[in-house]
Scaffold this active site. Structure first.
Site, short mmCIF file in Angstrom:
data_model
loop_
_atom_site.label_atom_id
_atom_site.label_comp_id
_atom_site.label_asym_id
_atom_site.label_seq_id
_atom_site.Cartn_x
_atom_site.Cartn_y
_atom_site.Cartn_z
N MET A 179 6.69 4.72 8.44
CA MET A 179 7.21 6.00 7.94
C MET A 179 6.46 7.15 8.62
O MET A 179 6.46 8.28 8.13
CB MET A 179 7.08 6.06 6.42
CG MET A 179 7.90 4.97 5.74
SD MET A 179 8.50 5.39 4.11
CE MET A 179 6.96 5.67 3.28
N HIS A 208 -1.62 1.62 11.68
CA HIS A 208 -0.39 1.50 12.47
C HIS A 208 -0.71 1.12 13.92
O HIS A 208 0.00 0.33 14.54
CB HIS A 208 0.37 2.83 12.47
CG HIS A 208 0.87 3.26 11.13
ND1 HIS A 208 0.38 4.38 10.50
CD2 HIS A 208 1.78 2.72 10.30
CE1 HIS A 208 1.00 4.53 9.34
NE2 HIS A 208 1.85 3.54 9.19
N ASP A 264 -0.28 -3.72 2.44
CA ASP A 264 0.88 -3.77 1.55
C ASP A 264 1.23 -5.24 1.36
O ASP A 264 2.26 -5.73 1.84
CB ASP A 264 2.04 -2.99 2.18
CG ASP A 264 1.71 -1.52 2.31
OD1 ASP A 264 1.73 -0.82 1.30
OD2 ASP A 264 1.37 -1.08 3.43
N ARG A 302 -1.37 8.06 2.87
CA ARG A 302 -1.57 8.80 1.60
C ARG A 302 -3.00 9.30 1.41
O ARG A 302 -3.23 10.14 0.54
CB ARG A 302 -1.19 7.90 0.43
CG ARG A 302 0.24 8.05 0.05
CD ARG A 302 0.73 6.86 -0.72
NE ARG A 302 1.76 6.23 0.05
CZ ARG A 302 1.78 4.94 0.37
NH1 ARG A 302 0.83 4.14 -0.04
NH2 ARG A 302 2.75 4.46 1.08
O1 PAF Z 1 5.25 0.27 4.90
C1 PAF Z 1 5.99 1.23 5.20
O2 PAF Z 1 5.60 2.18 5.86
C2 PAF Z 1 7.43 1.22 4.72
O3 PAF Z 1 7.54 0.66 3.45
C3 PAF Z 1 8.40 0.55 5.70
C4 PAF Z 1 8.09 -0.93 5.88
C5 PAF Z 1 8.34 1.25 7.04
C6 PAF Z 1 9.84 0.67 5.18
O4 PAF Z 1 10.23 2.00 5.05
#
Ligand code: PAF
Length: 320
Positions: free
Chosen positions: A30, A37, A150, A187
């Site tokens: 996102m 990332h 996550d 966040r």
């Molecule tokens: O983990 C995230 O950033 C989101 O939940 C994802 C997997 C990109 C789906 O919108």
């Protein structure tokens, strides 16, 4: 690196890559990219020839009380990060491109979505699985990389791909921690300085639980109580849940025997943060604990980590 904004553009680029004999790796995000990332992009670069990063703040996974509009965004910086990581294609669709009509078809993974974060966010995982199913469908056969921070999302997406025979190998990658142990998250940008310091208690409580497990503790209730006590001592942090679950199916466990997830969520200032550790056992019964990796071990070519972007008045409690 090319940027495409249309579903047709992404589909054509991935088809072309596969036709040329290249393997495709997808990193769904996102945006507001951080070292977590980057580590996913690096994993994709190591295993795949043509790496796609999607940046889409998916409205479907935000509840009515969660401020979608305040979710941090910085496309210019994200583009520089992805380019520096050797990404082949950036997919940045608009909401209208992804959802030209309000979707009547959604994906629901039963059971796995019900406890943990699903308790406070009952519509969240259907939003995640729906957009991820769309991304998998557009990208086509690929490996897709998700962070173990996550943990519930990873379990849910893995099960969705299995149940629906999607031609996607879901790859789980290590949780990445800041130098002080706080799990990296977009966040974290919501945290005031004092809250950012207070947030350390979450990883410290998990580390203390890890030490107890290493010393032989196997009782889930006692581990949960220890974490509740540690977090409860920090008045800026409100624990939402701490759970001990089987890592594969997320069923509650009373005693640690097989692969086990210790997961928590907490409110810190205006942010909702999650963190976890995973425990596995060697043949001789010795516990092996996955605490994640240090951000320092994620080589970050050229582009600095994101700084908090939101002023106090702009930021609200948000969770992606
Ligand atoms: O983990 C995230 O950033 C989101 O939940 C994802 C997997 C990109 C789906 O919108």
């Amino acid at each position: 690196m090319r940027t495409v904004t249309t579903v047709a553009g992404l589909r054509a680029a991935c088809d072309q890559a596969r036709a040329a004999g290249l393997s495709v790796g997808l990193v769904p995000t996102m945006g507001f990219l951080h070292d977590g990332h980057r580590s996913l992009m690096q994993a994709a670069r190591r295993a795949d020839d043509f790496v796609v990063v999607s940046i889409f703040v998916n409205p479907l996974q935000f509840g009515p009380q969660e401020d979608l509009a305040a979710y941090p965004r910085d496309l210019e910086r994200d583009t520089a990060v992805a380019a520096a990581e050797g990404v082949s294609l950036l997919f940045v669709p608009s909401v209208a491109e992804m959802y030209p009509e309000p979707p009547r078809t959604t994906v629901h993974v039963a059971g796995l979505t019900e406890g943990l974060c699903g308790a406070a966010r009952p519509t969240h995982f259907d939003g995640v699985t729906t957009v991820v199913a769309k991304l998998f469908s557009i990208t086509g056969p690929c490996r897709a990389y998700f962070g173990r921070k996550d943990a519930q999302q990873l379990a849910v997406v893995t099960r969705m791909a299995l149940d629906l025979d999607l031609p996607v190998e879901v790859v789980g990658c290590p949780l990445v921690r800041e130098a002080d142990g706080v799990a990296m998250s977009s966040r974290n940008a919501y945290l005031e300085p004092a809250d950012r310091v207070a947030a350390r208690v979450l990883s410290q409580a998990l580390q203390a639980a890890a030490a107890a497990i290493e010393a032989g503790e196997r009782d889930a209730r006692s581990l949960r109580a220890g974490i509740e006590r540690a977090v409860g001592a920090e008045h800026r942090v409100t624990l939402e849940y701490v759970e001990v679950r089987a890592a594969a199916d997320l069923e509650p466990v009373d005693e640690l025997r097989g692969p086990t997830l210790l997961a928590l969520a907490a409110r810190v200032g205006r942010a909702r943060l999650i963190d976890n550790i995973t425990v596995t056992f060697a043949a001789d019964g010795e516990a092996r604990i996955d605490l994640g990796i240090d951000a320092a071990s994620v080589v970050a070519p050229g582009v600095a980590s994101p700084k908090p972007l939101l002023s106090e008045s702009e930021s609200t409690c948000a969770a992606g």
